[in-house]
Write a protein that holds these residues in place. Structure first.
Motif, short mmCIF file in Angstrom:
data_model
loop_
_atom_site.label_atom_id
_atom_site.label_comp_id
_atom_site.label_asym_id
_atom_site.label_seq_id
_atom_site.Cartn_x
_atom_site.Cartn_y
_atom_site.Cartn_z
N ASN A 125 5.47 -12.27 13.29
CA ASN A 125 5.71 -11.31 12.23
C ASN A 125 5.11 -11.83 10.91
N THR A 126 5.16 -11.01 9.89
CA THR A 126 4.54 -11.39 8.61
C THR A 126 5.42 -12.34 7.80
N TYR A 127 6.56 -12.77 8.37
CA TYR A 127 7.43 -13.74 7.71
C TYR A 127 7.19 -15.16 8.23
N GLY A 128 6.15 -15.33 9.04
CA GLY A 128 5.82 -16.65 9.56
C GLY A 128 6.63 -17.05 10.78
N GLU A 129 7.29 -16.10 11.42
CA GLU A 129 8.11 -16.40 12.60
C GLU A 129 7.38 -15.99 13.88
N SER A 152 8.93 -5.22 12.35
CA SER A 152 8.83 -4.32 11.21
C SER A 152 10.12 -4.35 10.40
N PRO A 153 10.02 -4.39 9.06
CA PRO A 153 11.25 -4.36 8.25
C PRO A 153 11.97 -3.02 8.29
N PHE A 154 11.37 -2.02 8.93
CA PHE A 154 11.98 -0.68 8.96
C PHE A 154 12.65 -0.37 10.29
N PHE A 155 12.65 -1.33 11.23
CA PHE A 155 13.35 -1.15 12.50
C PHE A 155 14.32 -2.31 12.71
N PRO A 156 15.54 -2.02 13.13
CA PRO A 156 16.46 -3.11 13.47
C PRO A 156 16.04 -3.76 14.79
N VAL A 157 16.69 -4.86 15.12
CA VAL A 157 16.39 -5.55 16.38
C VAL A 157 17.26 -4.93 17.47
N ALA A 218 -3.16 -8.14 5.73
CA ALA A 218 -3.11 -7.36 4.48
C ALA A 218 -2.88 -5.88 4.77
N GLY A 219 -3.50 -5.36 5.84
CA GLY A 219 -3.31 -3.96 6.20
C GLY A 219 -1.88 -3.65 6.56
N ILE A 220 -1.24 -4.55 7.32
CA ILE A 220 0.16 -4.34 7.69
C ILE A 220 1.05 -4.30 6.44
N ARG A 221 0.81 -5.21 5.53
CA ARG A 221 1.62 -5.24 4.30
C ARG A 221 1.36 -4.00 3.45
N ILE A 225 4.20 -1.23 2.30
CA ILE A 225 4.50 -0.78 0.94
C ILE A 225 4.50 0.75 0.87
N ARG A 226 3.54 1.39 1.53
CA ARG A 226 3.50 2.85 1.53
C ARG A 226 4.77 3.44 2.15
N LEU A 227 5.20 2.85 3.26
CA LEU A 227 6.42 3.36 3.92
C LEU A 227 7.64 3.15 3.03
N TYR A 228 7.70 2.01 2.36
CA TYR A 228 8.82 1.75 1.46
C TYR A 228 8.84 2.77 0.32
#
Length: 247
Positions: A125-129, A152-157, A218-221, A225-228
């Motif tokens: 993921n984009t958090y380095g995990e 994705s920060p917009f979906f729970p686990v 960069a594209g994922i980020r 931002i657009r979704l947020y």
């Protein structure tokens, strides 16, 4: 699952697509390229091109194994799987000019006689995990596994993945779908055509897609931002201990 092709490295110019259907519809498409290599035989490139294709064990699994195979086998051992030296083909982004980001790396693992044994899907993921899933696809290359990792920060686990992962040959055609209760809110696809991994082919792709994995990240980020800004709430990110270290 297919039998293993020749061990020569392959390059796959490809298009990565993300389609969200819930709670809002949103599409991301990005062109890049990926490598398919034998885990024991990374490409031997001329010295001037080596900064364009680095394959480091530190970029995968626990990050402290002496080789990529050792990292993979350490993960498989926690699940009671021994390949006994069988061939492993890995589809991945290479490190380019010191940077790499691999949303999905796939390892097609075989027994010594060449028979398919399992597939490992390693997700970053984009958090380095990082997190790896052990899969046993059916004859069509389809596997199902519960989602255990925050991506994705917009979906729970929660929910489960349906992954269609045929071993690439002339064509690369992968699909990962997220199924949640009452919905199928996310589908990712990777589609491309094989090229021989010659120095000329690599140089052309590197010029066409400079800093290719940085562009993916960069594209994922950017789309996040657009979704947020469209009002999607961010789901809490749980602490993560990689299953690669589980006993």
């Amino acid at each position: 699952m297919n039998r293993t092709p020749a061990a020569r490295p392959g390059l796959y110019p490809c298009e990565i697509g993300h389609v969200r259907t819930d709670p809002v519809r949103h599409t991301l498409r990005h062109r890049t390229y990926m490598w398919l290599v034998d885990v024991d035989r990374p490409p031997a490139l001329p010295r001037p091109l080596r900064p364009l294709a680095g394959f480091r064990a530190a970029d995968h699994f626990t990050g402290d194994a002496p080789s990529l195979r050792a990292g993979l086998e350490g993960f498989l051992a926690t699940h009671g799987v021994d390949l006994e030296g069988g061939r492993v083909l890995v589809l991945t982004h290479a490190r380019v000019l010191g940077y790499v980001f691999n949303p999905l790396t796939l390892y097609w693992c075989h027994s010594p006689d060449g028979a398919p044994r399992c597939v490992v899907a390693e997700v970053h993921n984009t958090y380095g995990e990082r997190h790896a899933y052990l899969l046993h696809p059916d004859e069509a290359g389809v596997a199902h596994v519960d989602k255990d990792f925050y991506v994705s920060p917009f979906f729970p686990v929660d929910g489960a993945y349906r992954m269609r992962l045929p071993l690439p040959a002339d064509r690369l055609d992968l699909t990962v779908r997220l199924d949640r209760p009452g919905a199928r809110p996310f589908t990712a696809t990777v589609r491309g055509t094989r090229r021989e991994a010659t120095p000329a082919a690599l140089l052309r792709l590197a010029l066409r897609h400079p800093l290719s994995t940085l562009a993916v990240s960069a594209g994922i980020r950017r789309h996040g931002i657009r979704l947020y800004l469209r009002g999607l709430p961010v789901q809490p990110r749980p602490s993560h201990r990689t299953t690669e270290k589980a006993t």
